[in-house]
Design a protein around this motif. Sequence first.
Motif, PDB file in Angstrom:
ATOM      1  N   ASP A   3      18.490  -2.386   6.899  1.00 10.12           N
ATOM      2  CA  ASP A   3      18.440  -2.569   8.335  1.00 10.12           C
ATOM      3  C   ASP A   3      18.247  -1.257   9.090  1.00 10.12           C
ATOM      4  O   ASP A   3      17.996  -1.258  10.292  1.00 10.12           O
ATOM      5  CB  ASP A   3      19.712  -3.260   8.822  1.00 10.12           C
ATOM      6  CG  ASP A   3      20.975  -2.480   8.459  1.00 10.12           C
ATOM      7  OD1 ASP A   3      20.972  -1.827   7.398  1.00 10.12           O
ATOM      8  OD2 ASP A   3      21.959  -2.550   9.224  1.00 10.12           O
ATOM      9  N   VAL A   4      18.381  -0.136   8.391  1.00  7.21           N
ATOM     10  CA  VAL A   4      18.163   1.180   9.006  1.00  7.21           C
ATOM     11  C   VAL A   4      16.666   1.497   8.943  1.00  7.21           C
ATOM     12  O   VAL A   4      16.091   1.511   7.863  1.00  7.21           O
ATOM     13  CB  VAL A   4      18.965   2.277   8.284  1.00  7.21           C
ATOM     14  CG1 VAL A   4      18.670   3.639   8.893  1.00  7.21           C
ATOM     15  CG2 VAL A   4      20.447   1.974   8.335  1.00  7.21           C
ATOM     16  N   PRO A   5      16.020   1.733  10.075  1.00  8.13           N
ATOM     17  CA  PRO A   5      14.572   2.002  10.058  1.00  8.13           C
ATOM     18  C   PRO A   5      14.230   3.233   9.229  1.00  8.13           C
ATOM     19  O   PRO A   5      14.939   4.240   9.264  1.00  8.13           O
ATOM     20  CB  PRO A   5      14.234   2.223  11.538  1.00  8.13           C
ATOM     21  CG  PRO A   5      15.350   1.593  12.294  1.00  8.13           C
ATOM     22  CD  PRO A   5      16.566   1.750  11.436  1.00  8.13           C
ATOM     23  N   GLY A   6      13.156   3.145   8.490  1.00  5.60           N
ATOM     24  CA  GLY A   6      12.677   4.305   7.752  1.00  5.60           C
ATOM     25  C   GLY A   6      11.926   5.252   8.671  1.00  5.60           C
ATOM     26  O   GLY A   6      11.319   4.836   9.660  1.00  5.60           O
ATOM     27  N   ILE A   7      11.963   6.530   8.350  1.00  7.38           N
ATOM     28  CA  ILE A   7      11.271   7.551   9.137  1.00  7.38           C
ATOM     29  C   ILE A   7      10.435   8.415   8.195  1.00  7.38           C
ATOM     30  O   ILE A   7      10.917   8.881   7.163  1.00  7.38           O
ATOM     31  CB  ILE A   7      12.254   8.456   9.900  1.00  7.38           C
ATOM     32  CG1 ILE A   7      13.137   7.639  10.842  1.00  7.38           C
ATOM     33  CG2 ILE A   7      11.504   9.536  10.687  1.00  7.38           C
ATOM     34  CD1 ILE A   7      14.193   8.465  11.563  1.00  7.38           C
ATOM     35  N   SER A   8       9.187   8.601   8.551  1.00  5.14           N
ATOM     36  CA  SER A   8       8.308   9.526   7.827  1.00  5.14           C
ATOM     37  C   SER A   8       8.094  10.755   8.692  1.00  5.14           C
ATOM     38  O   SER A   8       7.679  10.632   9.844  1.00  5.14           O
ATOM     39  CB  SER A   8       6.958   8.875   7.519  1.00  5.14           C
ATOM     40  OG  SER A   8       7.093   7.727   6.713  1.00  5.14           O
ATOM     41  N   ILE A   9       8.398  11.921   8.158  1.00  5.35           N
ATOM     42  CA  ILE A   9       8.177  13.177   8.883  1.00  5.35           C
ATOM     43  C   ILE A   9       6.996  13.902   8.260  1.00  5.35           C
ATOM     44  O   ILE A   9       6.964  14.129   7.042  1.00  5.35           O
ATOM     45  CB  ILE A   9       9.432  14.059   8.863  1.00  5.35           C
ATOM     46  CG1 ILE A   9      10.554  13.391   9.660  1.00  5.35           C
ATOM     47  CG2 ILE A   9       9.133  15.444   9.437  1.00  5.35           C
ATOM     48  CD1 ILE A   9      11.832  14.189   9.732  1.00  5.35           C
TER      49      ILE A   9
END
Length: 338
Positions: A3-9
Amino acid sequence: MADVPGISIVIPTLNCARSLEISLRSIRAQRYPADRLEIIVADGGSTDMTRHVAESWGCTVVENPRVTGEAGKAAGLARASHDIVGFVDSDNELPSPSTLEAVVDALADPRIAGAEPIQFTALETMPALDRYFALLGMNDPFVLFLGTYDRECLVTGKWTGVDHEVYEKTPTFRKVRFRRERLPTVGANGFFTRRSVAAAAVRDGYLFDVDILHSGTSGPFVHVAKLHLGIAHHYAQSLRQFARKQTRRAQDFLYFSAVGMRSGPTAPPWRGALLFAAATLTVAPLLVQAAIGWMRRRDRAWLYHLPACWITLVVYGTVTLRRLLGTARPHSRAEWGG
């Protein structure tokens, strides 16, 4: 923790091992689930330890044969697997461990097209020139006269000179909207958006950060969240390095504008350009600005305001003349270092 959004940096790199180490350490120190965060380093052919540093911090390294940061952002974006994408430069540092949490909270509103820190943090460990840019709120003093800056500026007491509407405030961020035809330089140094928005702004394998909102959204207004925290930018430690970066900025801008690669407004407002030239040549307005900044934050870094403006005037004038003579070209990255 699905449920925690993924983040791409995405981080474009070229011979920047030392600054990249600082940047990656600050990213890994974030209070965010490590398994929901991916870091993609798009390398333009570094010959120092840049790639080793990236791999040692668990980054995915992709090739950037076109070398430039704009091409690197496009290459990194193509490998991103999460919906939220952040563009962090190799010389950026995230001082607050809650940055990514604030980004996710802000982008939970589907109206918000992008989120970024509202200020540059002037770390005590920074060289005086870097502190000057942080206190000024921009890395290019010319932008002060255009009014299109997007970080808190101690000269004006504002975070932008562009008309906007603040329609919601929380302890973590404020939501603002701009008219599409008048946007500040949002998009660089810790800018987070949705992958679909960034992808819509890619042009022929290049992603120009300050064009993302203009190209990747539709409608008369653009909505942005300004996070109530800062980002450190280790931009230029000497005036010589600053002059080199200003030359790169000007040459690339004029070249890519001339060949139709820029999608946002490409011609600088002449009123701002004339004001900048007049203030720099007469000196007195620059002294007043530096004095105002010094009264708000007493730091010897304000002594750099005059030479920074003079270097910018000479560099921009020279590069503009070259364009008028038909010799505009992108800046060479040969022997480039971070």
